[in-house]
Every structure is written in structure tokens, then in C-alpha cells.
Design a protein around this motif. Sequence first.
Motif, mmCIF file in Angstrom:
data_model
loop_
_atom_site.group_PDB
_atom_site.id
_atom_site.type_symbol
_atom_site.label_atom_id
_atom_site.label_comp_id
_atom_site.label_asym_id
_atom_site.label_seq_id
_atom_site.Cartn_x
_atom_site.Cartn_y
_atom_site.Cartn_z
ATOM 1 N N SER A 7 0.835 -1.217 0.000
ATOM 2 C CA SER A 7 0.000 0.000 0.000
ATOM 3 C C SER A 7 0.862 1.256 0.000
ATOM 4 O O SER A 7 0.728 2.138 0.841
ATOM 5 C CB SER A 7 -0.978 0.006 1.189
ATOM 6 N N HIS A 79 -12.083 -2.195 -0.773
ATOM 7 C CA HIS A 79 -10.936 -1.327 -0.501
ATOM 8 C C HIS A 79 -9.769 -1.748 -1.403
ATOM 9 O O HIS A 79 -9.510 -2.944 -1.574
ATOM 10 C CB HIS A 79 -10.534 -1.452 0.967
ATOM 11 N N HIS A 81 -6.679 -1.985 -1.049
ATOM 12 C CA HIS A 81 -5.614 -2.785 -0.445
ATOM 13 C C HIS A 81 -6.146 -3.950 0.393
ATOM 14 O O HIS A 81 -5.414 -4.504 1.220
ATOM 15 C CB HIS A 81 -4.701 -1.891 0.399
ATOM 16 N N TYR A 82 -7.408 -4.316 0.153
ATOM 17 C CA TYR A 82 -7.959 -5.495 0.830
ATOM 18 C C TYR A 82 -7.172 -6.728 0.378
ATOM 19 O O TYR A 82 -6.990 -6.957 -0.827
ATOM 20 C CB TYR A 82 -9.433 -5.663 0.490
ATOM 21 N N VAL A 304 -8.540 -4.541 6.418
ATOM 22 C CA VAL A 304 -7.755 -3.361 6.032
ATOM 23 C C VAL A 304 -7.823 -2.355 7.180
ATOM 24 O O VAL A 304 -8.894 -2.156 7.778
ATOM 25 C CB VAL A 304 -8.311 -2.706 4.749
ATOM 26 N N LEU A 306 -8.173 1.184 8.791
ATOM 27 C CA LEU A 306 -8.771 2.475 8.427
ATOM 28 C C LEU A 306 -8.036 3.643 9.066
ATOM 29 O O LEU A 306 -8.235 4.793 8.679
ATOM 30 C CB LEU A 306 -10.242 2.506 8.854
ATOM 31 N N ALA A 318 -2.844 3.326 8.225
ATOM 32 C CA ALA A 318 -4.127 3.398 7.524
ATOM 33 C C ALA A 318 -3.940 2.983 6.067
ATOM 34 O O ALA A 318 -2.997 3.401 5.398
ATOM 35 C CB ALA A 318 -4.683 4.810 7.602
ATOM 36 N N GLY A 319 -4.845 2.127 5.592
ATOM 37 C CA GLY A 319 -4.788 1.673 4.214
ATOM 38 C C GLY A 319 -4.020 0.391 3.998
ATOM 39 O O GLY A 319 -4.029 -0.148 2.890
ATOM 40 N N GLU A 320 -3.364 -0.116 5.027
ATOM 41 C CA GLU A 320 -2.591 -1.341 4.861
ATOM 42 C C GLU A 320 -3.445 -2.582 5.127
ATOM 43 O O GLU A 320 -4.300 -2.587 6.009
ATOM 44 C CB GLU A 320 -1.373 -1.343 5.783
#
Length: 412
Positions: A7, A79, A81-82, A304, A306, A318-320
Motif C-alpha cells: 500500500s 478497498h 488494499h484489501y 484493512v 482504516l 491506515a490503508g494497509e
Amino acid sequence: MNTISASGTDVPSAEVADYPMPRAAGCPFDPPPALRTLQAEAPISRVRLWDGSAPWLVTRYEDVRALLADPRISSESTHPHYPHQTPAMKERRRQSRTFITMDDPEHARLRRMVTAAFAIKHVEALRPAVQKIVDDLIDAMLTRPKPVDLVQAFALPVPSLVICGLLGVPYADHDFFQANSKILVKTTTTPEQARAATQRLIDYLDRLVGDKLTHPADDLLSMLAERVRVGELSRREAANMGMLLLIAGHETTANMIALGTLALLQHPDQLARVRGSDDPKPIASAVEELLRYLTIVHSGRRRVALADIEVGGVTIHAGEGVVLANDIGNRDPAVFPDPDRLDVERNPRHHVAFGFGIHQCLGQPLARLELQVVYSTLYRRIPTLRLAVDLDQIPFKHDGTVYGVYELPITW
């Protein structure tokens, strides 16, 4: 140095292990040894998935449980990066979204519509019907020439008959839905195969929902059809939900019946304790221990972040993507003493085989009841039950997103 992207963060590829990891030869019931090493030495670490992404792998029980309950962790499969399990699973979730890969409030809205059908009181009322299904299948199995494949003769029909009755799906169609479900739970399935199987099941469930709109009955699909009629659900949403419940309602329990039986046959002292008890409490304890010991969802719970989350001395940004390895979490020696030992008197009710938090398995009361009936009946009625082949001849589902065996030849 070669790097992979996590990510937006470059991670040296040499430092990242591939996931899922292989089991040790001759240890089909145990999680991969590499997971135990990570749990002891690097409990939160990067792993590499099929698409080259590098989500965090979480291996300690307390961390797994805490993150499963953390509202800053998302189940939303759309998402970017899911961490999808496979290309086929990514395609299936794109094509058929259900509440298990949604966040609140949409998750809660849809889940609430079917919660009552899986409430403990409602499920417990099904026990006599489940007992009859189990007894009838054992009666039929005893008339067959030996050896018998326990998967096809018993483990697969039990939960299929139960979920068909609950949903209002004709069991006569079991070859169709079992064949398509099998495609969807294999890691080797291509996106094209997944798309076709998913569409066949959606079309099938949509037709059933349409039938329930005009001819309602006392079943779950009729209840969903009524939600469609009053405008609370679209037909596509109802069909998606029906497909989820049909697949989850038979695949997981069928694998637990067969794999649990095999594990007990390999531990005759534990089998003797189960077979020798007519008390529901020890049987319930045995079910929980087998759920912990086997943890058949063996590719982790996928999430993921948030927001930035500090856990175990590591910051997940966040986002990983995050993979919560509940199989090795259920073998954490800090929580379960001598965790690699099968002990049916352990009663580990706090295991995470069904997940934890708001997304924990909706059908767990039904799965528990089915397993209790099976484990309390099968070995008592066939006390000389044994394998008809050596253990190394059993075909395990190493290519499945749900672990189990493809066949289990038995005799008595």
C-alpha cells in the motif's frame, strides 16, 4: 534490491515470506511450522500474497482477537488494499457482495435480517431434526459395501440437508450447488471459473427467491423474499445472501465432520472419551477443542486498517492490509497450554475459529449443534469405526480456502 509494494510502502522482497505457508510433511493437523516461528519471534510481520502485495500477518491470539474487535479495522472487500485470498475470491467478491465483507451500517442492516434464524434458541429447536438426519444417514451407510467414503456418505449430506431445510432450498439440487461451491472454495480456481460458478449460483438463488415471492413457506428464503416484496432488499441482494448462507452452511461443517473424525481416529484416547460419554457437556467441550485444534479457515481473516493502529510494538498504517491468522492464534501457548495436543476435556470456548467481534460467524450456533449431534452419535453407533487406508493416502485440501479432506475411506 528487489522490493514489493505494501500500500505504497516499499518492502525488501527478501525479507517477506510467501503466504499461505506449507504444512510440514506428516503433520496434516498442525499449522505451518513457519507460522509458529513467526508467532514466537515476529508476531506481526509482512507476508507476500499471490498478487505481490505485502499485508501484515498477525499471529498471536491476543492481537488477533483485539484487531478483530477493533472498529478501525475494516472488512470492506472493495478497498484497494484489501488482501484477497486468491484471484478467484477477488472476482467472486466483486460479483457477489455480502455482509461478511461490508462494514457497518450496511453490514449490520443486512446481517440483522437473518440473525433470528441462527439465534441459539431457534437453532436448538432443530436438534431433533438434525438427530434424525444423522441417524438416517448412519442407517444408510451401514447398509453399504465397505469401505465407505465418509465425506460423500455422511459429512457432506448432514449439513447440506440441514441448511437446505432452513433456507428452503430443494435438497434434490445438492449435486448442482455442491459442485459450484467446490469450485469457489479452491485456491486453484481461475477468476473466469469463479465468475461462471458464482453466476450459476446467483441465478439459481434468484429463481428460488422469485418462487418464494409467489409461494412463500416457513423458511429463510421466504423471509428474504418478503424483505424484497416490501422494498427492504433487492432481489440481487437476497440472492447474494442466499448464496452465502448456502455455501457457508454446508462447506465448513462438512469439512469439520470429516477432519474432526480423522483427528479423533488418529488420537484413539480422545476418541474413546467422546464415544464413551452420553453427557452433552463433555461432547460440547470436544466440539470446541476440535474447532480450536483444527481451525479449518486456515488462510486467515482478511482486513484493512482504516487508521494507524499500534499493536504489539508495530504500527499498522491506515490503508494497509491485515491478515489475522486465527489458526496459529488458536495454537498460542500463552493462551492454550500445550496447544498442539488435542485434549477434548480442555473446553476452550474462547477460541477464535469462528472469528471474533461483529463479523464473527453468524452460523456458529448451527455448526456447534450439528457437530455435537454428529460427534455424540457416529462413534457410539459405529464403535469399531476405523480408517480403511493409511493416513498418508488421505487427500487433504491443501488447495482449499477451507481445510479438510476430499475423501475419508472408512470401515468397521
